[in-house]
Design a protein around this motif. Structure first.
Motif, PDB file in Angstrom:
ATOM      1  N   ASP A 118       0.856  -1.179   0.000  1.00 59.27           N
ATOM      2  CA  ASP A 118       0.000   0.000   0.000  1.00 59.27           C
ATOM      3  C   ASP A 118       0.898   1.237   0.000  1.00 59.27           C
ATOM      4  O   ASP A 118       1.758   1.404   0.873  1.00 59.27           O
ATOM      5  N   LEU A 143      -0.055  -5.774   1.310  1.00 53.83           N
ATOM      6  CA  LEU A 143      -1.425  -6.198   1.042  1.00 53.83           C
ATOM      7  C   LEU A 143      -1.500  -7.556   0.355  1.00 53.83           C
ATOM      8  O   LEU A 143      -2.550  -8.194   0.373  1.00 53.83           O
ATOM      9  N   ASP A 200      -2.693   3.324  -5.894  1.00 55.94           N
ATOM     10  CA  ASP A 200      -3.052   2.600  -4.677  1.00 55.94           C
ATOM     11  C   ASP A 200      -1.909   1.749  -4.142  1.00 55.94           C
ATOM     12  O   ASP A 200      -1.609   1.788  -2.944  1.00 55.94           O
ATOM     13  N   GLU A 201      -1.308   0.945  -5.012  1.00 55.53           N
ATOM     14  CA  GLU A 201      -0.273   0.020  -4.560  1.00 55.53           C
ATOM     15  C   GLU A 201       0.908   0.067  -5.518  1.00 55.53           C
ATOM     16  O   GLU A 201       0.770   0.457  -6.688  1.00 55.53           O
TER      17      GLU A 201
END
Length: 695
Positions: free
Chosen positions: A450, A457, A656-657
């Motif tokens: 993350d 994650l 997001d990631e």
């Protein structure tokens, strides 16, 4: 049996006239007493007429006994030896014998006459039937005399040859000679007729309109009662239809059904002949191997019908690009071959290769889409590179693979070092077939982090091959070969099962990563067994739907066949499987299709991340992808993050990631627990500029 009974009946009937004569003579005795033999003459005559020779003799003997018994008693002069009694008896017996002989000869004459009439009728019927057959048969019949002059033809002769009977009579069979047979042919024919009286074989004749046609002819000599040849009879069948059928079968055996081009068998025959001519005349020869680029993707995404349509169009373009005398063949699949004879210089082969590449690369409409196909070409030269057809084919094939390795949509000439590369590929393919059974495949895991919290994650499972001789091999060293040789389904199935097995081991150890991502090829996704493979792997390792956060990463190209892939993706979603689009931006997906597909995550390809901090275009593309994905409600993961600058750019754009070597290289499964124990990865060094200014 009927004839025997009829003869016996006539013999018995022949005895009735003497008995009738006896009865009449007894009734009229007073009137005919002086004429004791009178009534028995006609009786014997009638008996011999009814029954023939034997019946006549029997009637004569019976009549004699009757007369001697009833009308010349012993008391009379007969026993006394008077001539008046013996003489009438002898005369009567003699007349009876004569009557019997006469009627027997008459009967035989009548029989012969009837037999002759029956034979004549039979011969007449045979002649009539023969005439009917002669005229009605579909075979051309020609009758010639010993001077080879035509004396009779039937209707089929005129139908087949076009010559009317009046035109043929008196002429010789030379009127329909085609000229395709030489003098020796006809000498052998006449030799057979003179020695055996017969000849049969295939012959080419000419119709009246000049058209030549194949025929099967049977000629027989006809001999008279003395054994002398009087005529020759020829029966001829037009076998044009048979030859056409044979040619069609031969064409089907030597040509590709889909494209109509020569197939591998005809290519082998033609190439051998071309090499023989090149050797005889001292010419060079070029063999070009063509292989369509990413053709398997078309089959996997648009279906085999679209693939067949593409092959047909490519075949037409290639045929139009070569000379009439050049041979072009389809070897199978998406492979084509061109044989260029009388090569003056290798540059001529290069020129043709460019021409073929350009012809293939013209855009075309396929299943409602515009597609721009491409091809890679390998070139081998005789006698420079090889001297046999087999070796020349291997050289051209190896050169074609070199062209694919160098970016596709190009051509390569064969060089000796290419053979080593081809052997290397073959060795890898053979070893790869045994790698699964030997347990040589491994999964490495790279964390997905993350970007704001640094929390791990999930992990992407990356395939590795621990080759016993070559060491640890990365996917790009063997996955392309697996796709070409059909092993990708087995490798993909193994990877899914191995990922589930590793997740179970982590779970049993008290470690629970939120997500495990596994790469799936496009062909594997469109395979009907993928859903069952996932379901079986989850059941085998005791995961219920939703318990394991499994994510399958598919390539963007799969979106081109949404009608086929969407149902499979929905079935996977029902198992609790997440779907991610891997390497987004490198394919040709439609945003409209992406909107309606059951997709959860979009992974931006590393090519757009690598230059993003310094390249304005790369920044614009990456930013647009992130905005678009969020607009569609998709999670965004950036691959290949290796520098803090890349990380800061992605954080500023709201990614997001992230995943890459900046955080961790791919790790073996037994090293992951130590990384997971940290729970988070420090991402402070890539915090956005606005955050650092507040510290």
């Amino acid at each position: 049996m009927d004839i025997t009974r009829s003869a016996q009946l006539r013999s018995w009937l022949a005895l009735l006239p003497p008995l009738v004569a006896l009865a009449v003579q007894l009734l009229l005795w007073s009137l005919i007493q002086p004429y004791v033999w009178f009534l028995f003459y006609p009786a014997v005559f009638i008996s011999s007429w009814i029954g023939g020779f034997r019946a006549g003799l029997g009637a004569t003997a019976l009549s004699t006994l009757i007369v001697l018994w009833f009308f010349v008693p012993p008391t009379h002069a007969l026993l006394k030896g008077e001539p008046r009694a013996w003489f009438p008896t002898v005369v009567f017996v003699a007349m009876g014998v004569l009557f019997s002989i006469f009627h027997e000869r008459l009967r035989r004459s009548e029989r012969r006459s009837r037999d002759s009439e029956a034979q004549a009728r039979s011969m007449l019927e045979s002649v009539r039937q023969g005439a009917t057959v002669f005229e009605a048969t579909n075979e051309a019949i020609t009758v010639t005399d010993t001077a080879a002059r035509i004396v009779a033809v039937n209707a089929a002769f005129s139908t087949i040859t076009g010559f009317a009977a009046g035109e043929a009579l008196g002429a010789t069979p030379r009127i329909h000679r085609s000229g395709r047979q030489d003098k020796d042919f006809y000498e052998r024919m006449w030799h057979s007729l003179q020695t055996t009286g017969q000849w049969q074989g295939e012959i080419w004749n000419r119709r009246k309109n000049g058209e030549t046609y194949p025929a099967w002819e049977n000629i027989s000599a006809v001999r008279d009662a003395d054994g002398t040849v009087s005529h020759y009879v020829s029966m001829l069948s037009d076998i044009t239809a048979l030859k056409q059928a044979e040619e069609q079968l031969r064409h089907m055996a030597l040509h590709d059904v889909l494209t109509g081009l020569p197939n591998r068998r005809l290519l082998a025959e033609s190439l051998e002949g071309a090499l023989a001519r090149a050797q005889r005349h001292g010419h060079r020869l070029a063999l070009l191997f063509l292989d369509l680029d990413r053709f398997k993707l078309v089959n996997d995404t648009l279906g085999h019908a679209a693939g067949d349509e593409l092959l047909g169009e490519v075949a037409r373009r290639l045929r139009a690009a070569v000379r009439q005398e050049d041979l072009i063949a389809r070897l199978g699949g998406d492979e084509f071959t061109v044989v260029l004879e009388e090569l003056q210089h290798p540059d001529n082969a290069a020129h043709l290769a460019r021409k073929l590449i350009e012809a293939v690369a013209r855009p075309m409409q396929l299943c409602g889409r515009e597609l721009t196909p491409s091809t890679s070409v390998g070139i081998a030269i005789y006698p420079d590179d090889a001297r046999s057809a087999a070796d020349l084919s291997k050289a051209a094939d190896a050169a074609m693979y070199r062209a694919k390795q160098r970016g596709r949509h190009t051509f390569e000439f064969y060089t000796p070092d290419i053979t080593a590369e081809a052997m290397e590929r073959l060795a890898i393919e053979n070893d790869l077939r045994r790698a699964l059974a030997r347990g040589e495949l491994l999964l490495y895991f790279q964390p997905q982090v993350d970007l704001r919290s640094g929390r791990i994650l999930g992990f992407e499972a990356l395939l590795r091959w621990n080759h016993p001789e070559r060491g640890l091999l990365l996917p790009d060293q063997f996955i392309p070969i697996a796709e070409e040789c059909g092993l990708i389904h087995a490798l993909g199935g193994w990877a899914i099962d191995a990922a589930c097995a590793q997740a179970r081991r982590w779970a049993d150890a008290g470690l629970n990563p939120q997500r495990i991502a596994v790469n799936v090829s496009g062909s594997q996704l469109l395979h009907k067994h993928l859903v069952e493979t996932v379901r079986a792997a989850m059941a085998e390792h005791r995961f219920t739907p939703g318990e394991l956060d499994l994510e399958l990463e598919i390539t963007e190209s799969v979106l081109q066949s949404a009608s086929r892939s969407a149902p499979v993706l929905r079935q996977l979603r029902e198992l609790g499987v997440r779907i991610a689009i891997d390497d987004f931006g490198t394919g040709y997906s439609s945003l409209g299709v992406l909107k309606h597909m059951p997709i959860d995550t979009l992974k931006i390809d590393r090519v757009f991340i690598r230059n993003a901090p310094d390249d304005g275009d790369a920044q614009a593309i990456a930013k647009a992808m992130i905005v678009m994905a969020h607009g569609l409600g998709l999670h965004v993961v950036a691959e290949g993050v290796e520098t803090p600058a890349q990380c800061r750019f992605l954080l500023e754009q709201g990614c997001d990631e992230v995943q890459g070597h900046l955080y961790s290289p791919p790790l073996p499964g037994d090293e992951v627990p130590a990384l997971m124990a940290r729970r988070t990865i420090d991402v402070r060094y890539c915090a956005p500029t606005w955050a650092s200014s507040t510290k």
